[in-house]
Design a protein around this motif. Sequence first.
Motif, PDB file in Angstrom:
ATOM      1  N   SER A 235      27.741  26.974   0.626  1.00  0.00           N
ATOM      2  CA  SER A 235      27.912  27.127  -0.842  1.00  0.00           C
ATOM      3  C   SER A 235      29.356  27.257  -1.345  1.00  0.00           C
ATOM      4  O   SER A 235      29.737  26.800  -2.550  1.00  0.00           O
ATOM      5  CB  SER A 235      26.946  28.648  -1.183  1.00  0.00           C
ATOM      6  OG  SER A 235      27.769  29.694  -0.377  1.00  0.00           O
ATOM      7  N   THR A 236      30.357  27.668  -0.412  1.00  0.00           N
ATOM      8  CA  THR A 236      31.611  27.615  -0.860  1.00  0.00           C
ATOM      9  C   THR A 236      32.314  26.257  -1.189  1.00  0.00           C
ATOM     10  O   THR A 236      32.807  25.872  -1.987  1.00  0.00           O
ATOM     11  CB  THR A 236      32.694  28.510   0.364  1.00  0.00           C
ATOM     12  OG1 THR A 236      32.231  29.772   0.354  1.00  0.00           O
ATOM     13  CG2 THR A 236      34.137  28.550  -0.304  1.00  0.00           C
ATOM     14  N   ARG A 237      32.070  25.557  -0.040  1.00  0.00           N
ATOM     15  CA  ARG A 237      32.433  23.826  -0.179  1.00  0.00           C
ATOM     16  C   ARG A 237      31.483  23.391  -1.292  1.00  0.00           C
ATOM     17  O   ARG A 237      32.394  22.468  -1.788  1.00  0.00           O
ATOM     18  CB  ARG A 237      32.240  23.364   1.090  1.00  0.00           C
ATOM     19  CG  ARG A 237      33.138  23.727   2.436  1.00  0.00           C
ATOM     20  CD  ARG A 237      32.658  22.998   3.703  1.00  0.00           C
ATOM     21  NE  ARG A 237      33.246  21.589   3.471  1.00  0.00           N
ATOM     22  CZ  ARG A 237      34.395  21.167   3.818  1.00  0.00           C
ATOM     23  NH1 ARG A 237      35.410  21.973   4.040  1.00  0.00           N
ATOM     24  NH2 ARG A 237      34.616  20.020   3.664  1.00  0.00           N
ATOM     25  N   ALA A 238      30.367  23.603  -1.426  1.00  0.00           N
ATOM     26  CA  ALA A 238      29.687  22.894  -2.359  1.00  0.00           C
ATOM     27  C   ALA A 238      30.264  23.251  -3.826  1.00  0.00           C
ATOM     28  O   ALA A 238      30.330  22.554  -4.735  1.00  0.00           O
ATOM     29  CB  ALA A 238      28.168  23.206  -2.340  1.00  0.00           C
ATOM     30  N   ALA A 239      30.620  24.555  -4.011  1.00  0.00           N
ATOM     31  CA  ALA A 239      31.187  24.915  -5.283  1.00  0.00           C
ATOM     32  C   ALA A 239      32.574  24.437  -5.478  1.00  0.00           C
ATOM     33  O   ALA A 239      32.839  24.099  -6.590  1.00  0.00           O
ATOM     34  CB  ALA A 239      31.324  26.519  -5.257  1.00  0.00           C
ATOM     35  N   LYS A 240      33.353  24.208  -4.472  1.00  0.00           N
ATOM     36  CA  LYS A 240      34.699  23.513  -4.680  1.00  0.00           C
ATOM     37  C   LYS A 240      34.547  22.062  -4.870  1.00  0.00           C
ATOM     38  O   LYS A 240      35.454  21.656  -5.621  1.00  0.00           O
ATOM     39  CB  LYS A 240      35.507  23.855  -3.197  1.00  0.00           C
ATOM     40  CG  LYS A 240      36.049  25.242  -3.131  1.00  0.00           C
ATOM     41  CD  LYS A 240      36.696  25.465  -1.706  1.00  0.00           C
ATOM     42  CE  LYS A 240      37.342  26.803  -1.570  1.00  0.00           C
ATOM     43  NZ  LYS A 240      37.893  27.063  -0.489  1.00  0.00           N
ATOM     44  N   ALA A 241      33.525  21.550  -4.494  1.00  0.00           N
ATOM     45  CA  ALA A 241      33.279  19.956  -4.567  1.00  0.00           C
ATOM     46  C   ALA A 241      32.965  19.845  -6.018  1.00  0.00           C
ATOM     47  O   ALA A 241      33.459  19.029  -6.455  1.00  0.00           O
ATOM     48  CB  ALA A 241      32.219  19.422  -3.707  1.00  0.00           C
ATOM     49  N   THR A 242      31.926  20.657  -6.470  1.00  0.00           N
ATOM     50  CA  THR A 242      31.567  20.246  -7.733  1.00  0.00           C
ATOM     51  C   THR A 242      32.577  20.869  -8.973  1.00  0.00           C
ATOM     52  O   THR A 242      32.719  20.197  -9.899  1.00  0.00           O
ATOM     53  CB  THR A 242      30.216  21.135  -8.140  1.00  0.00           C
ATOM     54  OG1 THR A 242      30.451  22.679  -7.843  1.00  0.00           O
ATOM     55  CG2 THR A 242      29.018  20.735  -7.367  1.00  0.00           C
ATOM     56  N   GLU A 243      33.304  21.750  -8.683  1.00  0.00           N
ATOM     57  CA  GLU A 243      34.485  21.868  -9.376  1.00  0.00           C
ATOM     58  C   GLU A 243      35.611  20.948  -9.604  1.00  0.00           C
ATOM     59  O   GLU A 243      36.260  20.619 -10.549  1.00  0.00           O
ATOM     60  CB  GLU A 243      35.352  23.449  -8.867  1.00  0.00           C
ATOM     61  CG  GLU A 243      36.756  23.816  -9.836  1.00  0.00           C
ATOM     62  CD  GLU A 243      36.235  23.935 -11.234  1.00  0.00           C
ATOM     63  OE1 GLU A 243      37.534  24.235 -12.079  1.00  0.00           O
ATOM     64  OE2 GLU A 243      35.093  24.051 -11.656  1.00  0.00           O
ATOM     65  N   ALA A 244      35.788  20.406  -8.177  1.00  0.00           N
ATOM     66  CA  ALA A 244      36.817  19.261  -8.280  1.00  0.00           C
ATOM     67  C   ALA A 244      36.214  17.950  -9.057  1.00  0.00           C
ATOM     68  O   ALA A 244      36.775  17.274  -9.536  1.00  0.00           O
ATOM     69  CB  ALA A 244      36.743  18.836  -6.761  1.00  0.00           C
ATOM     70  N   LEU A 245      34.881  17.921  -8.928  1.00  0.00           N
ATOM     71  CA  LEU A 245      34.346  16.946  -9.863  1.00  0.00           C
ATOM     72  C   LEU A 245      34.233  17.115 -11.088  1.00  0.00           C
ATOM     73  O   LEU A 245      34.822  16.228 -11.991  1.00  0.00           O
ATOM     74  CB  LEU A 245      32.586  16.817  -9.461  1.00  0.00           C
ATOM     75  CG  LEU A 245      31.955  15.889 -10.295  1.00  0.00           C
ATOM     76  CD1 LEU A 245      32.113  14.401 -10.288  1.00  0.00           C
ATOM     77  CD2 LEU A 245      30.594  16.235  -9.789  1.00  0.00           C
ATOM     78  N   ARG A 246      34.296  18.423 -11.589  1.00  0.00           N
ATOM     79  CA  ARG A 246      34.433  18.435 -13.077  1.00  0.00           C
ATOM     80  C   ARG A 246      35.962  18.209 -13.544  1.00  0.00           C
ATOM     81  O   ARG A 246      36.155  17.693 -14.711  1.00  0.00           O
ATOM     82  CB  ARG A 246      34.219  20.143 -13.265  1.00  0.00           C
ATOM     83  CG  ARG A 246      34.341  20.459 -14.842  1.00  0.00           C
ATOM     84  CD  ARG A 246      34.200  22.013 -14.946  1.00  0.00           C
ATOM     85  NE  ARG A 246      35.207  22.697 -14.461  1.00  0.00           N
ATOM     86  CZ  ARG A 246      36.407  22.637 -15.128  1.00  0.00           C
ATOM     87  NH1 ARG A 246      36.617  21.974 -16.163  1.00  0.00           N
ATOM     88  NH2 ARG A 246      37.507  22.968 -14.506  1.00  0.00           N
ATOM     89  N   VAL A 247      36.991  18.972 -12.815  1.00  0.00           N
ATOM     90  CA  VAL A 247      38.270  18.794 -13.030  1.00  0.00           C
ATOM     91  C   VAL A 247      38.678  17.093 -13.109  1.00  0.00           C
ATOM     92  O   VAL A 247      39.526  16.533 -14.118  1.00  0.00           O
ATOM     93  CB  VAL A 247      39.202  19.362 -11.799  1.00  0.00           C
ATOM     94  CG1 VAL A 247      40.641  18.969 -12.433  1.00  0.00           C
ATOM     95  CG2 VAL A 247      38.965  20.887 -12.033  1.00  0.00           C
ATOM     96  N   ALA A 248      38.356  16.556 -12.124  1.00  0.00           N
ATOM     97  CA  ALA A 248      38.449  14.940 -12.174  1.00  0.00           C
ATOM     98  C   ALA A 248      38.005  14.289 -13.491  1.00  0.00           C
ATOM     99  O   ALA A 248      38.491  13.336 -14.010  1.00  0.00           O
ATOM    100  CB  ALA A 248      37.868  14.376 -10.780  1.00  0.00           C
ATOM    101  N   LEU A 249      36.655  14.615 -13.760  1.00  0.00           N
ATOM    102  CA  LEU A 249      36.278  14.005 -15.141  1.00  0.00           C
ATOM    103  C   LEU A 249      36.681  14.200 -16.234  1.00  0.00           C
ATOM    104  O   LEU A 249      36.770  13.379 -17.450  1.00  0.00           O
ATOM    105  CB  LEU A 249      34.650  14.499 -15.229  1.00  0.00           C
ATOM    106  CG  LEU A 249      33.706  13.821 -14.001  1.00  0.00           C
ATOM    107  CD1 LEU A 249      32.208  14.582 -14.213  1.00  0.00           C
ATOM    108  CD2 LEU A 249      33.540  12.277 -14.500  1.00  0.00           C
ATOM    109  N   GLU A 250      37.747  15.316 -16.553  1.00  0.00           N
ATOM    110  CA  GLU A 250      38.019  15.837 -17.401  1.00  0.00           C
ATOM    111  C   GLU A 250      39.104  14.765 -18.281  1.00  0.00           C
ATOM    112  O   GLU A 250      39.146  14.426 -19.365  1.00  0.00           O
ATOM    113  CB  GLU A 250      39.045  16.850 -17.489  1.00  0.00           C
ATOM    114  CG  GLU A 250      38.065  18.462 -17.220  1.00  0.00           C
ATOM    115  CD  GLU A 250      38.894  19.381 -17.124  1.00  0.00           C
ATOM    116  OE1 GLU A 250      40.282  19.256 -16.706  1.00  0.00           O
ATOM    117  OE2 GLU A 250      38.509  20.717 -17.079  1.00  0.00           O
ATOM    118  N   LYS A 251      39.996  14.032 -17.247  1.00  0.00           N
ATOM    119  CA  LYS A 251      40.635  12.895 -17.978  1.00  0.00           C
ATOM    120  C   LYS A 251      40.247  11.738 -18.526  1.00  0.00           C
ATOM    121  O   LYS A 251      40.697  10.939 -19.311  1.00  0.00           O
ATOM    122  CB  LYS A 251      41.542  12.479 -16.816  1.00  0.00           C
ATOM    123  CG  LYS A 251      40.809  11.342 -15.453  1.00  0.00           C
ATOM    124  CD  LYS A 251      42.006  10.949 -14.583  1.00  0.00           C
ATOM    125  CE  LYS A 251      42.918  10.057 -15.289  1.00  0.00           C
ATOM    126  NZ  LYS A 251      43.718   9.200 -14.204  1.00  0.00           N
TER     127      LYS A 251
END
Length: 272
Positions: A235-251
């Motif tokens: 769950s920790t890695r999954a949460a970090k992956a989804t947060e990284a996805l969110r940040v990448a989409l912001e641009k």
Amino acid sequence: MTGIVKTAQAEAWNGYEGEHWATNADRYDAVNSGFNGYLLDQMRAEDRVLDIGCGNGQLTRLAAARARSTIGVDLSGPMLATARARAAGVSNVSFEQGDAQVHPFAEGAFDLAVSRFGVMFFADPVAAFANIRRALSPGGRLAFLCMTALAGTDLGRIFGAMAAYLPQPTGPDGSGPTSFADPDHTRAVLSEAGFEDVACTHVEADQIWGRDVPDAAGFIADWGPVRHHLGQVDSTRAAKATEALRVALEKFAGPEAVRLHGTAWLVTGRRR
């Protein structure tokens, strides 16, 4: 249902993956419909068109307005149900469930075979395209869209942002969805399958992935390969992956949509 090769692909497209595409038909069309014109421009009024991997049938329906007749073929029962419902009342459209690698097409039944990102997963691409070639009339044409290599693209950057936590959901460049990313390889496959005058043209289109960042991130996280990999880590890695996805989409977020610039190969050829 005839001509289905019993593979993991058939299982996926008749399971979660196919259900997700069928349920989110408009969203997937928003991602890919910017490329439609490249294939529609290949069509003539007298053409009998075969749409390979037709999915929810948007391109098949659009082809019907330009060509004599169109038949869409796909592995996915859920998507074909959507395709048939949306084509209700269109007299020159029909759909068949089958695997284009082995489907018993009538020889010479079509003048043009097209595909919008539906030919990248063949187990034996030479045999598959040879089967499609047999379905074409003498001098019949082929035109399909396939993914370029992901490196350096907007989508590559999005997937790359998750790479520290998840495997690349599309696999390495040159496999899976990017199996025809190398034009030399594509030309060799099609030549062996009996096509000539093969050309690979780099094309581009905007792709809308969601109305805002949370919407787009949720959609991508639910896409079959990403969902699968998220389920394989803690769950920790999954949460970090989804947060990284969110940040990448912001641009890529604008006032009305999250919009990526997409790239593809438009591959054309003729039955030898």
